[in-house]
Design a protein around this motif. Structure first.
Motif, PDB file in Angstrom:
ATOM      1  N   ALA A  60       0.827  -1.213   0.000  1.00 23.63           N
ATOM      2  CA  ALA A  60       0.000   0.000   0.000  1.00 23.63           C
ATOM      3  C   ALA A  60       0.860   1.261   0.000  1.00 23.63           C
ATOM      4  N   ALA A  61       1.958   1.226  -0.751  1.00 30.85           N
ATOM      5  CA  ALA A  61       2.928   2.318  -0.751  1.00 30.85           C
ATOM      6  C   ALA A  61       2.746   3.295  -1.901  1.00 30.85           C
ATOM      7  N   LEU A  62       1.970   2.910  -2.899  1.00 31.62           N
ATOM      8  CA  LEU A  62       1.744   3.781  -4.056  1.00 31.62           C
ATOM      9  C   LEU A  62       0.260   4.045  -4.208  1.00 31.62           C
ATOM     10  N   THR A  63      -0.103   5.299  -4.285  1.00 26.72           N
ATOM     11  CA  THR A  63      -1.501   5.657  -4.507  1.00 26.72           C
ATOM     12  C   THR A  63      -1.578   6.822  -5.473  1.00 26.72           C
ATOM     13  N   CYS A  64      -2.702   6.926  -6.162  1.00 22.12           N
ATOM     14  CA  CYS A  64      -2.889   7.989  -7.137  1.00 22.12           C
ATOM     15  C   CYS A  64      -4.243   8.658  -6.932  1.00 22.12           C
ATOM     16  N   THR A  65      -4.274   9.957  -7.135  1.00 24.56           N
ATOM     17  CA  THR A  65      -5.557  10.651  -7.202  1.00 24.56           C
ATOM     18  C   THR A  65      -5.961  10.742  -8.664  1.00 24.56           C
ATOM     19  N   THR A  66      -7.241  10.941  -8.889  1.00 20.42           N
ATOM     20  CA  THR A  66      -7.748  10.909 -10.250  1.00 20.42           C
ATOM     21  C   THR A  66      -8.452  12.205 -10.600  1.00 20.42           C
ATOM     22  N   GLY A  67      -8.621  12.413 -11.893  1.00 19.80           N
ATOM     23  CA  GLY A  67      -9.319  13.595 -12.387  1.00 19.80           C
ATOM     24  C   GLY A  67     -10.607  13.201 -13.069  1.00 19.80           C
ATOM     25  N   PRO A  68     -11.269  14.141 -13.741  1.00 19.07           N
ATOM     26  CA  PRO A  68     -12.553  13.872 -14.402  1.00 19.07           C
ATOM     27  C   PRO A  68     -12.486  12.716 -15.396  1.00 19.07           C
ATOM     28  N   ASP A  69     -11.361  12.576 -16.102  1.00 20.23           N
ATOM     29  CA  ASP A  69     -11.255  11.528 -17.120  1.00 20.23           C
ATOM     30  C   ASP A  69     -11.196  10.132 -16.532  1.00 20.23           C
ATOM     31  N   SER A  70     -10.944  10.033 -15.213  1.00 19.92           N
ATOM     32  CA  SER A  70     -10.804   8.720 -14.587  1.00 19.92           C
ATOM     33  C   SER A  70     -12.109   7.944 -14.603  1.00 19.92           C
ATOM     34  N   GLN A  71     -13.232   8.634 -14.773  1.00 24.13           N
ATOM     35  CA  GLN A  71     -14.516   7.959 -14.759  1.00 24.13           C
ATOM     36  C   GLN A  71     -14.949   7.477 -16.138  1.00 24.13           C
ATOM     37  N   LEU A  72     -14.075   7.596 -17.131  1.00 26.93           N
ATOM     38  CA  LEU A  72     -14.372   7.010 -18.428  1.00 26.93           C
ATOM     39  C   LEU A  72     -14.507   5.505 -18.265  1.00 26.93           C
ATOM     40  N   ALA A  73     -15.429   4.905 -18.996  1.00 28.82           N
ATOM     41  CA  ALA A  73     -15.673   3.474 -18.862  1.00 28.82           C
ATOM     42  C   ALA A  73     -14.440   2.675 -19.255  1.00 28.82           C
ATOM     43  N   GLY A  74     -14.177   1.623 -18.488  1.00 28.56           N
ATOM     44  CA  GLY A  74     -13.068   0.733 -18.788  1.00 28.56           C
ATOM     45  C   GLY A  74     -13.591  -0.598 -19.318  1.00 28.56           C
ATOM     46  N   ASP A  75     -12.707  -1.369 -19.928  1.00 29.25           N
ATOM     47  CA  ASP A  75     -13.077  -2.653 -20.518  1.00 29.25           C
ATOM     48  C   ASP A  75     -12.246  -3.749 -19.859  1.00 29.25           C
ATOM     49  N   PRO A  76     -12.878  -4.727 -19.192  1.00 25.86           N
ATOM     50  CA  PRO A  76     -12.111  -5.809 -18.560  1.00 25.86           C
ATOM     51  C   PRO A  76     -11.179  -6.528 -19.531  1.00 25.86           C
ATOM     52  N   ALA A  77     -11.610  -6.642 -20.792  1.00 28.57           N
ATOM     53  CA  ALA A  77     -10.759  -7.306 -21.787  1.00 28.57           C
ATOM     54  C   ALA A  77      -9.466  -6.529 -21.997  1.00 28.57           C
ATOM     55  N   ASP A  78      -9.550  -5.189 -21.989  1.00 30.66           N
ATOM     56  CA  ASP A  78      -8.348  -4.370 -22.134  1.00 30.66           C
ATOM     57  C   ASP A  78      -7.419  -4.564 -20.939  1.00 30.66           C
ATOM     58  N   VAL A  79      -7.996  -4.668 -19.737  1.00 28.65           N
ATOM     59  CA  VAL A  79      -7.187  -4.869 -18.529  1.00 28.65           C
ATOM     60  C   VAL A  79      -6.450  -6.200 -18.606  1.00 28.65           C
ATOM     61  N   ARG A  80      -7.170  -7.258 -18.994  1.00 26.24           N
ATOM     62  CA  ARG A  80      -6.537  -8.578 -19.089  1.00 26.24           C
ATOM     63  C   ARG A  80      -5.439  -8.584 -20.146  1.00 26.24           C
ATOM     64  N   GLU A  81      -5.709  -7.904 -21.263  1.00 22.62           N
ATOM     65  CA  GLU A  81      -4.719  -7.848 -22.343  1.00 22.62           C
ATOM     66  C   GLU A  81      -3.460  -7.116 -21.885  1.00 22.62           C
ATOM     67  N   ARG A  82      -3.635  -6.000 -21.175  1.00 18.18           N
ATOM     68  CA  ARG A  82      -2.482  -5.246 -20.686  1.00 18.18           C
ATOM     69  C   ARG A  82      -1.694  -6.041 -19.652  1.00 18.18           C
ATOM     70  N   LEU A  83      -2.395  -6.705 -18.748  1.00 17.95           N
ATOM     71  CA  LEU A  83      -1.715  -7.549 -17.763  1.00 17.95           C
ATOM     72  C   LEU A  83      -0.880  -8.617 -18.453  1.00 17.95           C
ATOM     73  N   ALA A  84      -1.484  -9.286 -19.441  1.00 18.85           N
ATOM     74  CA  ALA A  84      -0.786 -10.350 -20.151  1.00 18.85           C
ATOM     75  C   ALA A  84       0.408  -9.815 -20.928  1.00 18.85           C
ATOM     76  N   ARG A  85       0.230  -8.655 -21.561  1.00 17.01           N
ATOM     77  CA  ARG A  85       1.310  -8.106 -22.388  1.00 17.01           C
ATOM     78  C   ARG A  85       2.477  -7.621 -21.546  1.00 17.01           C
ATOM     79  N   GLU A  86       2.188  -7.016 -20.401  1.00 13.48           N
ATOM     80  CA  GLU A  86       3.262  -6.428 -19.609  1.00 13.48           C
ATOM     81  C   GLU A  86       3.902  -7.428 -18.639  1.00 13.48           C
ATOM     82  N   PHE A  87       3.091  -8.290 -18.025  1.00 15.98           N
ATOM     83  CA  PHE A  87       3.634  -9.270 -17.089  1.00 15.98           C
ATOM     84  C   PHE A  87       3.974 -10.592 -17.752  1.00 15.98           C
ATOM     85  N   GLY A  88       3.472 -10.809 -18.965  1.00 13.50           N
ATOM     86  CA  GLY A  88       3.784 -12.028 -19.696  1.00 13.50           C
ATOM     87  C   GLY A  88       2.622 -13.003 -19.689  1.00 13.50           C
TER      88      GLY A  88
END
Length: 299
Positions: free
Chosen positions: A180-208
């Protein structure tokens, strides 16, 4: 004489209403992170030392760390890479530099680092940096300036040294060694809808992909450790109880670092939860403890 008294009372009442309204506005914006530009803060639990980065810097740093994790490299490699990128680009994926230098590490197409498009891909450029660093014998025991210079061939090798404290602090959080050492605050754009498929793809691409596929077996009972239901992505943090906390915080910090660009509403692990709506409060105590990293996208 009564009318001036009434006017004074009216002005005093009006001033009080304005002050109360302003106070409410400040409370709402300061607690939600809406009163200031989005920012990310990493904190040393022992000393209380903090370092601040903007969301783009933090997301790039998280990607650099994830690529090292995918390659099985130690935290020292992440520290060296982060300090190098801090000096070369201030952790911004810049499209220009000295001569044909580009990207996070100011790599040059003319020197065989890859094409322009490849170098401007943070996953690729971080991978190329680690590819060269891994060839430096004993790099984990070398002074950071020496290890970085053997990869970069900079005209100012000592400049990397000033970034080592911040890089080490950030690496400790992004590799999960600090909880719990890194935290971020967000702005108006943070509430844009996200896609679980994009999250899984990014996790796979960056972590392998192989790494995440192996973690799917850690759920037990034939249950997939990575699944999406609506806006939810869950990831099992590791096979062993000893490794799970570090791995879990590595993934949780990565998610918070990418929260704005991936449209994340909430990240939870262990007994802590971070949410975009209350991002100014950082990591809060969760109502329930989660053995998995839970990433919820905004709808």
């Amino acid at each position: 004489m009564e009318k001036p008294v009434r006017r004074r009372r009216h002005r005093a009442l009006l001033a009080l209403v304005v002050l109360l309204g302003l106070g409410g506005y400040l409370v709402i914006h300061l607690t939600t992170g809406g009163g200031a530009p989005p920012r990310c803060v990493v904190t040393d639990a022992e000393s209380g030392e903090t370092r601040e980065f903007d969301p783009e810097q933090t997301a790039n740093a998280a990607t650099i760390s994830a690529v090292a994790s995918a390659r099985g490299l130690p935290s020292r490699a992440v520290t060296i890479a982060l300090a190098t990128a801090m000096q070369e680009s201030a952790l911004h994926n810049i499209r220009h530099g000295d001569r044909d230098s580009l990207g996070l590490f100011q790599q040059r197409p003319s020197q065989g680092w890859g094409t322009r498009a490849q170098i401007l891909d943070p996953v690729y450029s971080a991978g190329k940096f680690y590819e060269h660093l891994a060839k430096v014998r004993g790099y984990t025991r070398l002074p950071l300036t020496v290890a970085a210079q053997k990869v970069q061939r900079s005209g100012f090798p000592q400049a990397y040294a000033k970034h080592e404290p911040a890089a080490a602090l950030l690496a400790a959080a992004l590799t999960g060694r600090e909880q719990a050492a890194l935290t971020c605050t967000t702005g108006p754009d943070s509430q844009l809808a996200g896609d679980p498929a994009d999250v899984r793809e990014r996790l796979a691409r960056e972590f392998g992909r192989k790494l995440l596929a192996a973690e799917q077996d850690a759920g037990g009972g034939g249950r997939s450790a990575q699944a999406a239901t609506g806006g939810l992505v869950t990831v099992a943090p590791g096979r062993s109880a000893e490794d799970a906390p570090r791995r879990g915080w590595e993934l949780a910090h990565w998610a918070v670092a990418h929260a704005t660009e991936l449209g994340l509403a909430e990240v939870a692990f262990g007994d802590r939860v971070w949410s975009a709506d209350d991002s100014g409060k950082g990591w809060r105590r969760a109502a329930e403890t989660s053995a998995e990293v839970r990433i919820v996208t905004a709808q």
